[in-house]
Scaffold this motif. Sequence first.
Motif, mmCIF file in Angstrom:
data_model
loop_
_atom_site.group_PDB
_atom_site.id
_atom_site.type_symbol
_atom_site.label_atom_id
_atom_site.label_comp_id
_atom_site.label_asym_id
_atom_site.label_seq_id
_atom_site.Cartn_x
_atom_site.Cartn_y
_atom_site.Cartn_z
ATOM 1 N N ILE A 33 0.845 -1.192 0.000
ATOM 2 C CA ILE A 33 0.000 0.000 0.000
ATOM 3 C C ILE A 33 0.880 1.241 0.000
ATOM 4 O O ILE A 33 1.711 1.416 0.882
ATOM 5 N N ASP A 34 0.668 2.112 -0.992
ATOM 6 C CA ASP A 34 1.472 3.323 -1.125
ATOM 7 C C ASP A 34 0.578 4.553 -0.942
ATOM 8 O O ASP A 34 -0.295 4.812 -1.777
ATOM 9 N N PRO A 35 0.770 5.314 0.141
ATOM 10 C CA PRO A 35 -0.065 6.497 0.370
ATOM 11 C C PRO A 35 -0.076 7.474 -0.809
ATOM 12 O O PRO A 35 -1.091 8.132 -1.045
ATOM 13 N N ALA A 36 1.008 7.561 -1.556
ATOM 14 C CA ALA A 36 1.056 8.457 -2.711
ATOM 15 C C ALA A 36 0.038 8.055 -3.774
ATOM 16 O O ALA A 36 -0.425 8.898 -4.544
ATOM 17 N N GLU A 37 -0.320 6.780 -3.811
ATOM 18 C CA GLU A 37 -1.309 6.290 -4.782
ATOM 19 C C GLU A 37 -2.741 6.450 -4.269
ATOM 20 O O GLU A 37 -3.694 6.186 -5.003
ATOM 21 N N MET A 38 -2.891 6.910 -3.032
ATOM 22 C CA MET A 38 -4.212 6.972 -2.411
ATOM 23 C C MET A 38 -4.660 8.400 -2.111
ATOM 24 O O MET A 38 -5.547 8.613 -1.287
#
Length: 152
Positions: A33-38
């Motif tokens: 899970i990548d926060p930059a993608e969310m």
Amino acid sequence: MLEVKVKTQPIRKLYDYWLSKASPDKLPARHDIDPAEMADFLPHLILLDVQTSPLDFRYRLIGTHISAYLRNDHTNHWMSTLDHQKPPSRIWDNCKQAVETAQPIYPSTPYVGPKKDIVEMEDLILPLARDGVNVDMLLVGVTYTRKSAPLI
């Protein structure tokens, strides 16, 4: 994998994202899970650590959209220490079910908080597992609908 019919865009985006990180035989892990993608739905997220023995859940992250609707900041608190969340409670049981089944849980948990104009809360609990099997974190999405506002 369970198909979930969600009502709001942030929860739909979260679910689609989680599905994109899962495989038919493995749950996604926290490192997937990548926060930059969310960015579109990050304010609507809660990240919970799962302790299995004894079972408990620790708030690691609470998104800004959610924190605006809470009485207190629960970051770093164990669910078992919160009067309205410790067992027996619906939120505890929902998280427990996500851990035990290793499946998404779409529970329709009622809102309990300081805002009196909330008519609906949509929540989705998604399991994460470092080894792909044993749930060690929960990724939770939450949106709120006010009486005078459309679904957000």
